[in-house]
Scaffold this active site. Structure first.
Site, PDB file in Angstrom:
ATOM      1  N   LEU A   1       9.856 -29.819   4.654  1.00 46.21           N
ATOM      2  CA  LEU A   1       8.582 -30.337   4.867  1.00 46.21           C
ATOM      3  C   LEU A   1       7.427 -30.284   3.848  1.00 46.21           C
ATOM      4  CD1 LEU A   1       6.985 -31.046   7.620  1.00 46.21           C
ATOM      5  CD2 LEU A   1       5.801 -28.761   7.556  1.00 46.21           C
TER       6      LEU A   1
ATOM      7  N   PHE B   1      -6.381 -32.187  10.850  1.00 43.98           N
ATOM      8  CA  PHE B   1      -4.895 -32.473  11.235  1.00 43.98           C
ATOM      9  C   PHE B   1      -4.884 -33.523  12.245  1.00 43.98           C
ATOM     10  CE2 PHE B   1      -1.052 -29.657  10.732  1.00 43.98           C
ATOM     11  CZ  PHE B   1      -1.620 -29.208   9.610  1.00 43.98           C
TER      12      PHE B   1
ATOM     13  N   GLU C   1       1.444 -31.664   6.820  1.00 35.44           N
ATOM     14  CA  GLU C   1       0.402 -32.473   7.257  1.00 35.44           C
ATOM     15  C   GLU C   1      -0.729 -32.389   6.739  1.00 35.44           C
ATOM     16  OE1 GLU C   1       0.832 -33.965  11.246  1.00 35.44           O
ATOM     17  OE2 GLU C   1      -1.088 -33.532  11.683  1.00 35.44           O
TER      18      GLU C   1
ATOM     19  N   ARG D   1       3.477 -33.254  20.306  1.00 40.33           N
ATOM     20  CA  ARG D   1       2.751 -32.151  19.969  1.00 40.33           C
ATOM     21  C   ARG D   1       1.843 -32.435  18.900  1.00 40.33           C
ATOM     22  NH1 ARG D   1       2.998 -27.705  15.727  1.00 40.33           N
ATOM     23  NH2 ARG D   1       5.053 -28.696  14.874  1.00 40.33           N
TER      24      ARG D   1
ATOM     25  N   GLN E   1      10.168 -33.957  18.258  1.00 38.30           N
ATOM     26  CA  GLN E   1       9.318 -34.544  17.366  1.00 38.30           C
ATOM     27  C   GLN E   1       9.640 -34.793  15.854  1.00 38.30           C
ATOM     28  OE1 GLN E   1       5.633 -32.012  15.727  1.00 38.30           O
ATOM     29  NE2 GLN E   1       4.602 -33.897  16.903  1.00 38.30           N
TER      30      GLN E   1
ATOM     31  N   ARG F   1       1.665 -37.732  14.962  1.00 40.42           N
ATOM     32  CA  ARG F   1       2.961 -37.603  14.240  1.00 40.42           C
ATOM     33  C   ARG F   1       3.922 -38.783  14.770  1.00 40.42           C
ATOM     34  NH1 ARG F   1       3.874 -31.178  13.540  1.00 40.42           N
ATOM     35  NH2 ARG F   1       2.378 -30.774  11.965  1.00 40.42           N
TER      36      ARG F   1
ATOM     37  N   HIS G   1       8.433 -35.431  12.227  1.00 41.26           N
ATOM     38  CA  HIS G   1       7.491 -35.329  11.229  1.00 41.26           C
ATOM     39  C   HIS G   1       7.429 -36.521  10.145  1.00 41.26           C
ATOM     40  CE1 HIS G   1       4.615 -33.633   8.598  1.00 41.26           C
ATOM     41  NE2 HIS G   1       4.229 -32.649   9.236  1.00 41.26           N
TER      42      HIS G   1
ATOM     43  N   HIS H   1      11.373 -32.240  13.518  1.00 41.23           N
ATOM     44  CA  HIS H   1      10.667 -31.233  13.257  1.00 41.23           C
ATOM     45  C   HIS H   1      10.428 -30.177  14.220  1.00 41.23           C
ATOM     46  CE1 HIS H   1       7.399 -29.142  11.002  1.00 41.23           C
ATOM     47  NE2 HIS H   1       6.495 -29.420  12.007  1.00 41.23           N
TER      48      HIS H   1
HETATM   49  C1  FAD Z   1       8.487 -25.998   8.057  1.00 42.46           C
HETATM   50  C2  FAD Z   1       7.885 -25.972   9.308  1.00 42.46           C
HETATM   51  C3  FAD Z   1       6.375 -25.936   9.041  1.00 42.46           C
HETATM   52  C4  FAD Z   1       5.592 -25.820  10.319  1.00 42.46           C
HETATM   53  N1  FAD Z   1       4.329 -25.704   9.993  1.00 42.46           N
HETATM   54  C5  FAD Z   1       3.363 -25.543  11.229  1.00 42.46           C
HETATM   55  C6  FAD Z   1       2.007 -25.580  10.840  1.00 42.46           C
HETATM   56  O1  FAD Z   1       1.374 -25.517  10.019  1.00 42.46           O
HETATM   57  N2  FAD Z   1       1.484 -25.371  12.168  1.00 42.46           N
HETATM   58  C7  FAD Z   1       1.905 -25.119  13.281  1.00 42.46           C
HETATM   59  O2  FAD Z   1       1.337 -24.860  14.336  1.00 42.46           O
HETATM   60  N3  FAD Z   1       3.333 -25.311  13.558  1.00 42.46           N
HETATM   61  C8  FAD Z   1       4.048 -25.416  12.582  1.00 42.46           C
HETATM   62  N4  FAD Z   1       5.230 -25.419  12.550  1.00 42.46           N
HETATM   63  C9  FAD Z   1       5.783 -25.182  14.210  1.00 42.46           C
HETATM   64  C10 FAD Z   1       5.827 -23.517  14.283  1.00 42.46           C
HETATM   65  O3  FAD Z   1       5.964 -23.130  12.901  1.00 42.46           O
HETATM   66  C11 FAD Z   1       6.802 -23.182  15.142  1.00 42.46           C
HETATM   67  O4  FAD Z   1       7.072 -23.815  16.278  1.00 42.46           O
HETATM   68  C12 FAD Z   1       6.836 -21.575  15.303  1.00 42.46           C
HETATM   69  O5  FAD Z   1       6.582 -21.033  14.254  1.00 42.46           O
HETATM   70  C13 FAD Z   1       7.706 -21.132  16.136  1.00 42.46           C
HETATM   71  O6  FAD Z   1       7.811 -19.590  16.426  1.00 42.46           O
HETATM   72  P1  FAD Z   1       8.624 -18.908  17.321  1.00 42.46           P
HETATM   73  O7  FAD Z   1       8.186 -17.411  17.457  1.00 42.46           O
HETATM   74  O8  FAD Z   1       8.769 -19.597  18.690  1.00 42.46           O
HETATM   75  O9  FAD Z   1      10.043 -18.862  16.814  1.00 42.46           O
HETATM   76  P2  FAD Z   1      10.631 -18.743  15.285  1.00 42.46           P
HETATM   77  O10 FAD Z   1       9.433 -18.369  14.358  1.00 42.46           O
HETATM   78  O11 FAD Z   1      11.545 -19.671  14.968  1.00 42.46           O
HETATM   79  O12 FAD Z   1      11.340 -17.249  15.720  1.00 42.46           O
HETATM   80  C14 FAD Z   1      12.584 -17.031  16.352  1.00 42.46           C
HETATM   81  C15 FAD Z   1      13.125 -15.916  16.391  1.00 42.46           C
HETATM   82  O13 FAD Z   1      14.132 -15.833  17.430  1.00 42.46           O
HETATM   83  C16 FAD Z   1      15.102 -14.827  16.934  1.00 42.46           C
HETATM   84  N5  FAD Z   1      16.472 -15.675  17.209  1.00 42.46           N
HETATM   85  C17 FAD Z   1      16.707 -16.693  17.460  1.00 42.46           C
HETATM   86  N6  FAD Z   1      18.135 -16.896  18.193  1.00 42.46           N
HETATM   87  C18 FAD Z   1      18.465 -15.631  18.444  1.00 42.46           C
HETATM   88  C19 FAD Z   1      19.495 -14.937  19.096  1.00 42.46           C
HETATM   89  N7  FAD Z   1      20.594 -15.895  19.594  1.00 42.46           N
HETATM   90  N8  FAD Z   1      19.662 -13.592  19.026  1.00 42.46           N
HETATM   91  C20 FAD Z   1      18.562 -12.708  18.569  1.00 42.46           C
HETATM   92  N9  FAD Z   1      17.554 -13.597  18.194  1.00 42.46           N
HETATM   93  C21 FAD Z   1      17.573 -14.845  17.926  1.00 42.46           C
HETATM   94  C22 FAD Z   1      15.232 -15.188  15.190  1.00 42.46           C
HETATM   95  O14 FAD Z   1      15.579 -14.211  14.462  1.00 42.46           O
HETATM   96  C23 FAD Z   1      13.728 -15.178  15.154  1.00 42.46           C
HETATM   97  O15 FAD Z   1      13.216 -13.829  14.898  1.00 42.46           O
HETATM   98  C24 FAD Z   1       6.306 -25.641  11.423  1.00 42.46           C
HETATM   99  C25 FAD Z   1       7.525 -25.686  11.557  1.00 42.46           C
HETATM  100  C26 FAD Z   1       8.235 -25.813  10.579  1.00 42.46           C
HETATM  101  C27 FAD Z   1       9.778 -25.917  10.733  1.00 42.46           C
END
Ligand code: FAD
Length: 567
Positions: free
Chosen positions: A243, A117, A246, A380, A231, A277, A233, A345
């Site tokens: 996306l 990566f 990577e 990141r 960031q 990135r 991407h 991203h």
């Molecule tokens: C397309 C894509 C691919 C990626 N690939 C990678 C990868 O391969 N490797 C890596 O390390 N990272 C990757 N990332 C980054 C990583 O996936 C995210 O940073 C990470 O999954 C975020 O997880 P989280 O639990 O913080 O939030 P999220 O998974 O975004 O979850 C947020 C939660 O909060 C809830 N929520 C939000 N607002 C409210 C509200 N007002 N009231 C109630 N609930 C709410 C939502 O319902 C959800 O359940 C990627 C990101 C994207 C967009």
């Protein structure tokens, strides 16, 4: 108004949130944990993560090397105590996920497979083909289902923290299904609401990523940290912003300009496609500016070429990339190069926390993309985020247990008053008359952010963005909503999200304007150098009625002195 009582209230059902919930109930089996999520947990953005999750497990690797790569990637703005904690606990978390059923891809000899990566010195990214987030979230979700003390509030939209006696004691949430307000009370609250990519027009982020948790904490007086660092991407599909992971470069894909040249040799000669990135995104924009990009219906782009990998390898390691490109571009990457361009991203910044996820407000914790602990600093490294969600999600869960056990329930009266007042505010918004439209304000905000806070930034454009955002905030007060219904009023939700987006946008633009240097993803054409003497510090922004209030805090340095960042 309905009221419910729990020990811990968790906002967010993504990777960080579910990890926190499981940690909490395992540590304290008698506790109840409310898991409040605006979408069904499996629809959280984590599900769309593709490439993988980083941790040290091989003999050619070391914790120090992972820490160093992460710090160098962060342009030395990450806090080194947080990074050390992160690399130490990373592998244990990925193994734990395996025990909960995550089907990590394997080498022929049975070991867990690792891939390259960007910015990592060795192969250390674990993956489950190129659907890593889907499998990780599934493993977490099914594990959470074993615990009946995790009580779910799906499709509840949290809008406010309930605070009394200098301590958070729950949240106010709109039940989207009924349109009724709900007070979800608890002795500790963990925010795991993810990022805010939707502040920008062109992003990989799901439309639910509207920075709600950041804005809600900000409005409660808690500082947001390092928000100027956004960031890009390098490889999103033009038009949709979908996306292309990577991992496609990790598995050997090339980036080519319109002259068929692997142009990265001019920018990151030693790392090429495996550069970080921020640098690759800048390189692509510079190729566009030099007239060496392709022109298409959705603007300029370069090529990501996977053809030399062959159909067998693509189908084994990158099946989802093939599926996405076939469905959304109408070409087959086995036979044709993929058009790509940089796309917003990830937010490096977020709610300011310590290594246990604790914020300034007693009882309030945050983890995952919404938080800045900070291991990401100014940029990141790919595949660190999923692991960050696990490591710091668990820590926040444990810290919330400890806090919750050591405190009382507080007085219910003032909390219910606050929740009622919040209900009235939202009621006033439902079907409200006014001359402004949500879509129009959102569009103007998006374009202002792209203009002022894109890959390259410059004083006068940023000033214009700050002014536009202040005007948009004023116009937001005159918003008109056509739908006055109660049940699944998605227009009302969009209006609430827009308010959060504008808050976050204002913080990003103001911090970017104030940082007169270039570091990581924050690249200023008028201040092209990194200036450690003045700016080796975290920005922090607090809400004030007259506009964002900015101060700075030192970066924690343990063992690695900042050095020039070259690849
Ligand atoms: C397309 C894509 C691919 C990626 N690939 C990678 C990868 O391969 N490797 C890596 O390390 N990272 C990757 N990332 C980054 C990583 O996936 C995210 O940073 C990470 O999954 C975020 O997880 P989280 O639990 O913080 O939030 P999220 O998974 O975004 O979850 C947020 C939660 O909060 C809830 N929520 C939000 N607002 C409210 C509200 N007002 N009231 C109630 N609930 C709410 C939502 O319902 C959800 O359940 C990627 C990101 C994207 C967009």
């Amino acid at each position: 108004m309905e009221v419910s009582y729990h020990d811990i209230v968790l906002v967010g059902g993504g990777c960080a949130g579910l990890r926190a919930a499981i940690a909490a109930v395992e540590a304290w089996p008698e506790s109840t944990v409310a898991c409040v999520s605006k979408v069904y947990p499996m629809r959280s953005h984590t599900v769309s993560a593709e490439g993988g999750a980083a941790a040290v497990t091989r003999d050619d690797d070391s914790l120090d090397l992972h820490a160093y790569d992460t710090l160098k990637g962060s342009d030395f703005l990450a806090d080194q105590d947080a990074v050390e904690t992160f690399v130490e606990e990373a592998a244990g978390e990925l193994v734990q996920l395996e025990h909960w059923g995550c089907p990590w891809s394997r080498e022929p000899d049975g070991r867990v497979a690792v891939r390259w990566f960007g910015g990592m010195s060795v192969q250390r990214t674990w993956f489950a083909t190129d659907k890593t987030g889907f499998h990780m979230l599934h493993a977490l979700f099914q594990t959470s289902l074993k615990h009946d003390r995790i009580v779910r509030f799906d499709e509840f939209f949290v809008t406010k923290l309930l605070v009394d006696g200098g301590q958070v004691r729950g949240v106010a949430a709109l039940d989207i299904r009924t349109g009724e307000m709900h007070a979800v009370l608890g002795r500790a609250v963990i925010i795991c609401t993810g990022g805010a990519g939707r502040v920008f027009p062109f992003t990989t982020n799901a439309s639910i990523k509207s920075g709600d948790g950041m804005a809600i904490a900000y409005r409660a007086g808690i500082p947001l940290k390092d928000m100027e660092f956004v960031q890009y991407h390098p490889t999103g599909l033009p038009g949709t912003g979908i996306l292309i992971t990577e991992a496609s470069r990790g598995e050997g894909g090339y980036l080519l300009n319109s002259e068929g040249e692997r142009f990265l040799q001019r920018y990151v000669p030693n790392k090429m496609e495996l550069g970080p990135r921020d640098m690759i995104s800048r390189a692509i924009v510079q190729e566009m500016q030099a007239g060496r990009a392709f022109k298409g219906a959705y603007g300029e782009y370069v090529h990501l070429d996977l053809r030399h990998l062959g159909e067998k390898a693509i189908d084994k390691k990158l099946p989802f990339v093939r599926e996405l490109v076939r469905n959304y571009v109408g070409i087959d990457p086995v036979h044709e190069p993929i058009p790509v361009r940089p796309v917003v991203h990830y937010m490096m910044g977020g709610i300011d926390t310590d290594v246990m996820g604790a914020t300034e407000l007693p009882g309030l914790f945050a983890a995952g993309e919404v938080a800045a602990v900070s291991i990401n600093g100014a940029n990141r490294l790919g595949s660190n985020s999923l692991t960050e969600c696990l490591v710091f999600g668990r820590r926040a869960g444990l810290a919330a247990v400890e806090f919750s056990r050591g405190t009382d329930d507080g007085k219910e009266g003032p909390l219910l008053e606050q929740a009622k007042a919040e209900g009235a505010r939202i009621e006033a918004l439902r079907g409200k008359s006014g001359s402004e439209k949500i879509s129009q304000l959102r569009r103007e905000m998006n374009l202002a952010m792209e203009r002022g806070c894109g890959v390259f930034r410059e004083e006068s454009e940023m000033q214009a963005t700050v002014q536009t955002l202040a005007q948009l905030r004023g116009r937001f007060a005159d918003l008109g909503l056509a739908d006055s219904s109660k049940i699944f009023n998605t227009e009302l939700v969009a209006a609430l999200e827009l308010g959060h987006l504008i808050d976050v946008a204002e913080v990003v633009a103001n911090t970017a304007l104030a940082r007169k240097e270039s570091r990581g993803a924050h690249t200023r054409t008028d201040y092209p150098n990194r200036l450690d003497a003045e700016y080796l510090k975290h920005s922090r922004v607090r809400f004030a009625p007259e506009g964002p209030r900015l101060d700075y805090t030192p970066v924690t340095i343990t063992r690695w002195q900042p050095e020039e960042r070259k690849y």
